[in-house]
Enzyme design. Structure first.
Site, PDB file in Angstrom:
ATOM      1  N   TYR A   1       6.571  -1.590   0.003  1.00 48.89           N
ATOM      2  CA  TYR A   1       5.749  -0.509   0.143  1.00 48.89           C
ATOM      3  C   TYR A   1       6.793   0.588   1.464  1.00 48.89           C
ATOM      4  O   TYR A   1       7.084  -0.262   2.563  1.00 48.89           O
ATOM      5  CB  TYR A   1       4.932  -1.264   1.215  1.00 48.89           C
ATOM      6  CG  TYR A   1       4.403  -1.655  -0.004  1.00 48.89           C
ATOM      7  CD1 TYR A   1       3.108  -1.162  -0.272  1.00 48.89           C
ATOM      8  CD2 TYR A   1       4.000  -3.789  -0.239  1.00 48.89           C
ATOM      9  CE1 TYR A   1       1.928  -2.390  -1.306  1.00 48.89           C
ATOM     10  CE2 TYR A   1       3.667  -3.974  -0.648  1.00 48.89           C
ATOM     11  CZ  TYR A   1       2.379  -3.701  -1.694  1.00 48.89           C
ATOM     12  OH  TYR A   1       1.866  -4.298  -2.172  1.00 48.89           O
TER      13      TYR A   1
ATOM     14  N   ASP B   1      -5.193   1.619  -2.499  1.00 48.75           N
ATOM     15  CA  ASP B   1      -6.248   1.707  -1.576  1.00 48.75           C
ATOM     16  C   ASP B   1      -6.617   3.528  -1.733  1.00 48.75           C
ATOM     17  O   ASP B   1      -5.120   4.444  -2.542  1.00 48.75           O
ATOM     18  CB  ASP B   1      -6.160   1.373   0.027  1.00 48.75           C
ATOM     19  CG  ASP B   1      -6.301   0.343  -0.233  1.00 48.75           C
ATOM     20  OD1 ASP B   1      -6.902  -1.071  -0.831  1.00 48.75           O
ATOM     21  OD2 ASP B   1      -6.199  -0.568   0.994  1.00 48.75           O
TER      22      ASP B   1
END
Length: 163
Positions: free
Chosen positions: A110, A52
């Protein structure tokens, strides 16, 4: 056409995410622009995933097909053409044409960093989230256990998404 697997690192701050968007700075757009300068033709870069806006990466995998075999100099050449972007090709290697960055991926990692202090961030600005109020680590750990494992997140994507 030789296919190259790229191992990437980037500071996502200046970019509106991974995916190429016309007239907007993106990681994929910068990589494709650099690859086109290297190869002398349009090149499509495929990522293992899409980050993103503002998200950084330390081990993003991508691949691209070039018109010409560039041997072992692909990483250096890409890095030359990527300047002044905050994107680096850490490694580039020739792979079989069946390799696909997205579909050959077997795992993703992540990392989210929270710094729990009152003082503002200096060295970690843009790399971590500062929370000034006291956190309860035991409750956070207990809540995080619901995220462990394999999950189906299809309900979180757009109905027109083909992923």
């Amino acid at each position: 056409m030789p296919r190259y697997r790229l191992l990437l690192e980037y500071n996502g701050g200046p970019y509106q995410g991974w995916q190429r968007l016309p007239g907007i700075p993106t990681v994929q757009g910068a990589l494709e622009e650099a690859a086109a300068k290297l190869d002398g033709a349009a090149v499509e870069v495929h990522g293992a995933g899409r980050t993103d806006s503002g998200v950084h990466a330390t081990g993003q995998v991508a691949h691209m097909d070039l018109q010409t075999d560039r041997g072992t100099k692909v990483a250096d050449a890409m890095n030359f053409h990527l300047r002044p972007h905050s994107i680096a090709v850490l490694k580039a290697e020739k792979v079989d044409e069946n390799f696909h960055a997205r579909f050959s991926a077997t795992e993703r990692h992540y990392r989210f960093i929270i710094i729990n202090r009152r003082a503002h961030l200096t060295l970690d600005e843009g790399q971590a989230w500062r929370i000034s109020s006291r956190l309860d680590a035991d409750k956070m750990h207990a809540a995080a256990q619901t995220l462990v494992g394999t999950h189906d997140f299809t309900t979180f994507r757009d109905t027109d998404c083909q992923a």
